[in-house]
Enzyme design. Sequence first.
Site, mmCIF file in Angstrom:
data_model
loop_
_atom_site.group_PDB
_atom_site.id
_atom_site.type_symbol
_atom_site.label_atom_id
_atom_site.label_comp_id
_atom_site.label_asym_id
_atom_site.label_seq_id
_atom_site.Cartn_x
_atom_site.Cartn_y
_atom_site.Cartn_z
ATOM 1 N N HIS A 19 0.853 -1.199 0.000
ATOM 2 C CA HIS A 19 0.000 0.000 0.000
ATOM 3 C C HIS A 19 0.882 1.239 0.000
ATOM 4 C CE1 HIS A 19 -3.995 1.913 0.817
ATOM 5 N NE2 HIS A 19 -3.166 2.914 1.055
ATOM 6 N N ARG A 74 4.439 17.277 -13.047
ATOM 7 C CA ARG A 74 3.771 17.765 -14.251
ATOM 8 C C ARG A 74 3.962 16.941 -15.521
ATOM 9 N NH1 ARG A 74 1.326 23.013 -13.946
ATOM 10 N NH2 ARG A 74 0.333 22.805 -11.919
ATOM 11 N N GLU A 202 -10.793 3.663 7.213
ATOM 12 C CA GLU A 202 -9.623 4.443 7.648
ATOM 13 C C GLU A 202 -10.109 5.509 8.640
ATOM 14 O OE1 GLU A 202 -7.711 6.648 4.492
ATOM 15 O OE2 GLU A 202 -5.902 7.030 5.683
ATOM 16 N N ASP A 280 2.060 3.696 3.090
ATOM 17 C CA ASP A 280 1.047 4.613 2.536
ATOM 18 C C ASP A 280 1.710 5.770 1.778
ATOM 19 O OD1 ASP A 280 -1.597 5.258 2.035
ATOM 20 O OD2 ASP A 280 -1.986 6.156 3.989
HETATM 21 N N1 ADE Z 1 -4.267 9.158 -0.834
HETATM 22 C C1 ADE Z 1 -3.011 9.161 -0.377
HETATM 23 N N2 ADE Z 1 -2.965 8.690 0.871
HETATM 24 C C2 ADE Z 1 -4.233 8.397 1.223
HETATM 25 C C3 ADE Z 1 -4.853 7.869 2.390
HETATM 26 N N3 ADE Z 1 -4.142 7.557 3.479
HETATM 27 N N4 ADE Z 1 -6.182 7.710 2.391
HETATM 28 C C4 ADE Z 1 -6.897 8.019 1.319
HETATM 29 N N5 ADE Z 1 -6.382 8.510 0.194
HETATM 30 C C5 ADE Z 1 -5.061 8.705 0.141
HETATM 31 ZN ZN ZN Z 2 -3.565 4.962 0.940
#
Ligand code: ADE
Ligand code: ZN
Length: 345
Positions: A19, A74, A202, A280
Amino acid sequence: MLTPEIDTFIMRMPKVEMHLHLEGTIMPGTLLELAQRNGVELPARDIVGVEQLFRYRNFAEFLTVYMALVRAIRSGEDFERLAYEAGTMLARQQVRYAEVMLSPMQHLNRVDLHEAIAGTAAGFQRVERETGLVVRLGLDYGRQYGPELAWEVLEIAQQAMKHGVVAWSIGGNEIGHPPEPFAEVFAAAKAAGLRLMAHAGEVVGPASVWGAVDALQSERLGHGIRSIDDANLVTYLSQRGVVLDICPSSNLWTGAARSWEAHPLRQLFDAGVPVTLNTDDPTFFHTTLIDEYRIAVRQFGFDVDDLCTLVLNGVRASFLPLHEQEPLLRRIEDELIALRQELGV
Ligand code: ADE
Ligand code: ZN
């Protein structure tokens, strides 16, 4: 306890990262350079100033910063550089396989998404030639943009399967944007041969997780930590083997978890839910995958067996076809056994 032997084991053990947002790997120096080159204003003039930007009081603030900063990226070349730097950073941490998401809606109307994906694929291919790290890609659609615009992005994802795009996902603002309206888009993604992932649980409770598994048929969930609030859901996830890709530092920085003590990683793991360990957005959350493994030991009392389980859960949950997943699993199992023997852990 994080003994010197276990710390060495963590640094050297083969890992997988399941992730990871490419944009969230950008190094402060790279962000500064790209912003200057692309004429994008940043509220910072030097690296120290840029580092100050990665601070938030809650999830909404994190998303605002994320969306503002990634505007500096970009061109296809920019994406190639990000991918090369991210891949090198992963390989240095003994990551053997990674699934990396791009956030297409953050770039729409600024970057040609075909170019962005082709650049990303080229950057990771260079890393694979140099280090052997294998990377597959996913598109993580921002749910706050609604399901209507997702069709166009799904079309791009399908065309990009030749560049290693294997997954379709939703992310972004979970609050006020439940999964159900995305059911048709997810069904179409599945029909096109893409694998399914959703950020869920989350910052929103069990209803969001139930929606992601029932309505979206999501095979894996990003985070899913709020599942802990519904005992039936925890039983369901563990019996069905629905994988939660957990990112502890991310949850602390965004306020999704109030403290290490309040974070449910250990309870979910002990309940038999297959969980994986991830970063993440490592730059945004001041972490590395190695640090997340240290946290698993220090804050959650994981032992060496548990750490191995986290890695192997990731390989089994990967969106690689079985003929690629099985040899990777065997190789990583062998490497883990040999390293444990060598270090006596
Ligand atoms: N995009 C980047 N990180 C994220 C997260 N932790 N939750 C949702 N969208 C994201
Ligand atoms: Zn994420």
